[in-house]
Scaffold this motif. Structure first.
Motif, PDB file in Angstrom:
ATOM      1  N   VAL A  79     -47.331  16.923  34.611  1.00  0.00           N
ATOM      2  CA  VAL A  79     -48.671  17.588  34.562  1.00  0.00           C
ATOM      3  C   VAL A  79     -49.290  17.989  35.691  1.00  0.00           C
ATOM      4  O   VAL A  79     -49.589  18.920  36.028  1.00  0.00           O
ATOM      5  N   GLY A  80     -49.037  17.076  36.834  1.00  0.00           N
ATOM      6  CA  GLY A  80     -49.387  17.324  38.194  1.00  0.00           C
ATOM      7  C   GLY A  80     -48.808  18.468  38.665  1.00  0.00           C
ATOM      8  O   GLY A  80     -49.397  19.435  39.495  1.00  0.00           O
ATOM      9  N   HIS A  81     -47.440  18.624  38.318  1.00  0.00           N
ATOM     10  CA  HIS A  81     -46.562  19.763  38.926  1.00  0.00           C
ATOM     11  C   HIS A  81     -47.346  21.057  38.229  1.00  0.00           C
ATOM     12  O   HIS A  81     -47.381  22.180  38.968  1.00  0.00           O
ATOM     13  N   ILE A  82     -47.297  21.231  37.016  1.00  0.00           N
ATOM     14  CA  ILE A  82     -47.459  22.122  36.246  1.00  0.00           C
ATOM     15  C   ILE A  82     -49.156  22.796  36.549  1.00  0.00           C
ATOM     16  O   ILE A  82     -49.176  24.017  36.744  1.00  0.00           O
ATOM     17  N   ASN A  83     -49.873  21.767  36.768  1.00  0.00           N
ATOM     18  CA  ASN A  83     -51.473  22.242  36.680  1.00  0.00           C
ATOM     19  C   ASN A  83     -51.810  22.118  38.499  1.00  0.00           C
ATOM     20  O   ASN A  83     -52.835  22.663  38.668  1.00  0.00           O
ATOM     21  N   GLY A  84     -50.949  21.561  39.142  1.00  0.00           N
ATOM     22  CA  GLY A  84     -51.306  21.581  40.638  1.00  0.00           C
ATOM     23  C   GLY A  84     -52.151  20.408  40.992  1.00  0.00           C
ATOM     24  O   GLY A  84     -52.643  20.417  42.149  1.00  0.00           O
ATOM     25  N   SER A  85     -52.584  19.588  40.065  1.00  0.00           N
ATOM     26  CA  SER A  85     -53.497  18.571  40.250  1.00  0.00           C
ATOM     27  C   SER A  85     -53.235  17.292  39.290  1.00  0.00           C
ATOM     28  O   SER A  85     -52.778  17.763  38.245  1.00  0.00           O
ATOM     29  N   LEU A  86     -53.501  16.220  39.541  1.00  0.00           N
ATOM     30  CA  LEU A  86     -53.404  15.072  38.724  1.00  0.00           C
ATOM     31  C   LEU A  86     -54.603  15.261  37.772  1.00  0.00           C
ATOM     32  O   LEU A  86     -55.708  15.517  37.969  1.00  0.00           O
ATOM     33  N   THR A  87     -54.018  14.904  36.360  1.00  0.00           N
ATOM     34  CA  THR A  87     -55.148  14.914  35.277  1.00  0.00           C
ATOM     35  C   THR A  87     -55.294  13.211  35.066  1.00  0.00           C
ATOM     36  O   THR A  87     -54.413  12.645  34.982  1.00  0.00           O
ATOM     37  N   GLY A  88     -56.573  13.150  35.029  1.00  0.00           N
ATOM     38  CA  GLY A  88     -56.886  11.613  34.402  1.00  0.00           C
ATOM     39  C   GLY A  88     -56.674  11.444  32.912  1.00  0.00           C
ATOM     40  O   GLY A  88     -57.605  11.475  32.378  1.00  0.00           O
ATOM     41  N   PHE A  89     -55.563  10.952  32.394  1.00  0.00           N
ATOM     42  CA  PHE A  89     -55.383  10.515  31.216  1.00  0.00           C
ATOM     43  C   PHE A  89     -54.595   8.934  31.476  1.00  0.00           C
ATOM     44  O   PHE A  89     -53.937   8.933  32.335  1.00  0.00           O
ATOM     45  N   SER A  90     -54.814   8.307  30.500  1.00  0.00           N
ATOM     46  CA  SER A  90     -54.368   7.025  30.340  1.00  0.00           C
ATOM     47  C   SER A  90     -53.313   6.678  29.225  1.00  0.00           C
ATOM     48  O   SER A  90     -52.729   5.347  29.314  1.00  0.00           O
ATOM     49  N   ASN A  91     -53.175   7.447  28.451  1.00  0.00           N
ATOM     50  CA  ASN A  91     -52.184   7.250  27.338  1.00  0.00           C
ATOM     51  C   ASN A  91     -51.299   8.274  27.021  1.00  0.00           C
ATOM     52  O   ASN A  91     -51.470   9.463  27.388  1.00  0.00           O
ATOM     53  N   GLU A  92     -50.009   7.833  26.370  1.00  0.00           N
ATOM     54  CA  GLU A  92     -49.237   8.902  26.012  1.00  0.00           C
ATOM     55  C   GLU A  92     -49.546  10.047  25.135  1.00  0.00           C
ATOM     56  O   GLU A  92     -49.138  11.132  25.109  1.00  0.00           O
ATOM     57  N   TYR A  93     -50.497   9.633  24.102  1.00  0.00           N
ATOM     58  CA  TYR A  93     -51.097  10.692  23.317  1.00  0.00           C
ATOM     59  C   TYR A  93     -51.781  11.941  24.021  1.00  0.00           C
ATOM     60  O   TYR A  93     -51.569  12.939  23.754  1.00  0.00           O
ATOM     61  N   ASP A  94     -52.771  11.504  24.780  1.00  0.00           N
ATOM     62  CA  ASP A  94     -53.283  12.410  25.594  1.00  0.00           C
ATOM     63  C   ASP A  94     -52.605  13.049  26.578  1.00  0.00           C
ATOM     64  O   ASP A  94     -52.671  14.491  26.812  1.00  0.00           O
ATOM     65  N   GLY A  95     -51.360  12.462  26.985  1.00  0.00           N
ATOM     66  CA  GLY A  95     -50.299  13.250  27.927  1.00  0.00           C
ATOM     67  C   GLY A  95     -49.754  14.220  27.217  1.00  0.00           C
ATOM     68  O   GLY A  95     -49.421  15.468  27.529  1.00  0.00           O
ATOM     69  N   ARG A  96     -49.312  13.990  25.961  1.00  0.00           N
ATOM     70  CA  ARG A  96     -48.658  15.096  25.324  1.00  0.00           C
ATOM     71  C   ARG A  96     -49.601  16.258  24.701  1.00  0.00           C
ATOM     72  O   ARG A  96     -49.084  17.268  25.155  1.00  0.00           O
ATOM     73  N   ARG A  97     -50.820  15.879  24.385  1.00  0.00           N
ATOM     74  CA  ARG A  97     -51.668  17.233  24.256  1.00  0.00           C
ATOM     75  C   ARG A  97     -51.741  18.103  25.542  1.00  0.00           C
ATOM     76  O   ARG A  97     -51.942  19.190  25.560  1.00  0.00           O
ATOM     77  N   ILE A  98     -51.767  17.354  26.750  1.00  0.00           N
ATOM     78  CA  ILE A  98     -52.172  18.047  28.021  1.00  0.00           C
ATOM     79  C   ILE A  98     -50.922  18.966  28.316  1.00  0.00           C
ATOM     80  O   ILE A  98     -50.908  20.010  28.791  1.00  0.00           O
ATOM     81  N   ILE A  99     -49.607  18.056  28.132  1.00  0.00           N
ATOM     82  CA  ILE A  99     -48.461  18.888  28.531  1.00  0.00           C
ATOM     83  C   ILE A  99     -48.383  20.140  27.537  1.00  0.00           C
ATOM     84  O   ILE A  99     -48.048  21.287  28.082  1.00  0.00           O
ATOM     85  N   ARG A 100     -48.510  20.045  26.124  1.00  0.00           N
ATOM     86  CA  ARG A 100     -48.481  21.181  25.332  1.00  0.00           C
ATOM     87  C   ARG A 100     -49.308  22.231  25.669  1.00  0.00           C
ATOM     88  O   ARG A 100     -48.989  23.328  25.510  1.00  0.00           O
ATOM     89  N   THR A 101     -50.549  21.817  25.815  1.00  0.00           N
ATOM     90  CA  THR A 101     -51.645  22.955  26.276  1.00  0.00           C
ATOM     91  C   THR A 101     -51.233  23.557  27.593  1.00  0.00           C
ATOM     92  O   THR A 101     -51.510  24.953  27.771  1.00  0.00           O
ATOM     93  N   SER A 102     -50.695  22.937  28.523  1.00  0.00           N
ATOM     94  CA  SER A 102     -50.259  23.411  29.990  1.00  0.00           C
ATOM     95  C   SER A 102     -49.323  24.469  29.844  1.00  0.00           C
ATOM     96  O   SER A 102     -48.985  25.357  30.484  1.00  0.00           O
ATOM     97  N   LEU A 103     -48.100  24.034  28.915  1.00  0.00           N
ATOM     98  CA  LEU A 103     -47.001  24.751  28.802  1.00  0.00           C
ATOM     99  C   LEU A 103     -46.862  26.037  27.930  1.00  0.00           C
ATOM    100  O   LEU A 103     -46.406  26.890  27.900  1.00  0.00           O
ATOM    101  N   CYS A 104     -47.951  26.001  26.816  1.00  0.00           N
ATOM    102  CA  CYS A 104     -47.805  26.777  25.459  1.00  0.00           C
ATOM    103  C   CYS A 104     -47.801  28.168  26.165  1.00  0.00           C
ATOM    104  O   CYS A 104     -48.664  28.501  26.903  1.00  0.00           O
TER     105      CYS A 104
END
Length: 135
Positions: A79-104
């Motif tokens: 996510v940090g590479h895709i968005n250019g900054s770190l996103t504050g999430f702490s679990n794999e479910y939020d991570g999946r949602r952010i990755i999906r939103t960032s790459l869609c």
């Protein structure tokens, strides 16, 4: 990576599988024993074709990252590479949602190196609809 014996034919085989010009999303796995050149082949292909994609990333040492930390650390790196900054999430479910939103809707080349568990793939690139056409 000059003068590697026998690598060119392997690289050409994988590039054919990628299917440039197709509008589908493709997952390609390179499997085999350790030390046979899987990462080298993946790196050569990545370097050769990355300019044809909107978003590219070579996430190395996934297994080691997950063993040392957890899957969330690997997700944060992606996510940090895709968005250019770190996103504050702490679990794999939020991570999946952010990755999906960032790459869609983006044409993506994502190399996940050294995956050894299905859970790692699921949490970094689970569904084809996470990616835009031609990924």
């Amino acid at each position: 990576m000059n003068k590697l014996v026998g690598i060119d034919s392997r690289v050409e085989q994988v590039i054919r599988l990628i299917g440039f010009g197709q509008n589908d999303v493709r997952y390609i796995g390179i499997c085999g024993m350790g030390g046979i050149g899987k990462t080298t082949i993946a790196r050569i292909i990545y370097e050769a074709i990355q300019t044809q994609f909107e978003v590219t990333y070579f996430l190395s040492r996934v297994r080691e990252t997950c063993e040392k930390h957890d899957i969330v650390q690997a997700q944060k790196e992606l996510v940090g590479h895709i968005n250019g900054s770190l996103t504050g999430f702490s679990n794999e479910y939020d991570g999946r949602r952010i990755i999906r939103t960032s790459l869609c809707h983006k044409k993506v080349l994502l190399v996940l190196d050294n995956i050894n568990k299905e859970k790692q793939l699921k949490n970094l690139a689970e569904e084809k609809d996470w990616f835009g056409s031609g990924s």
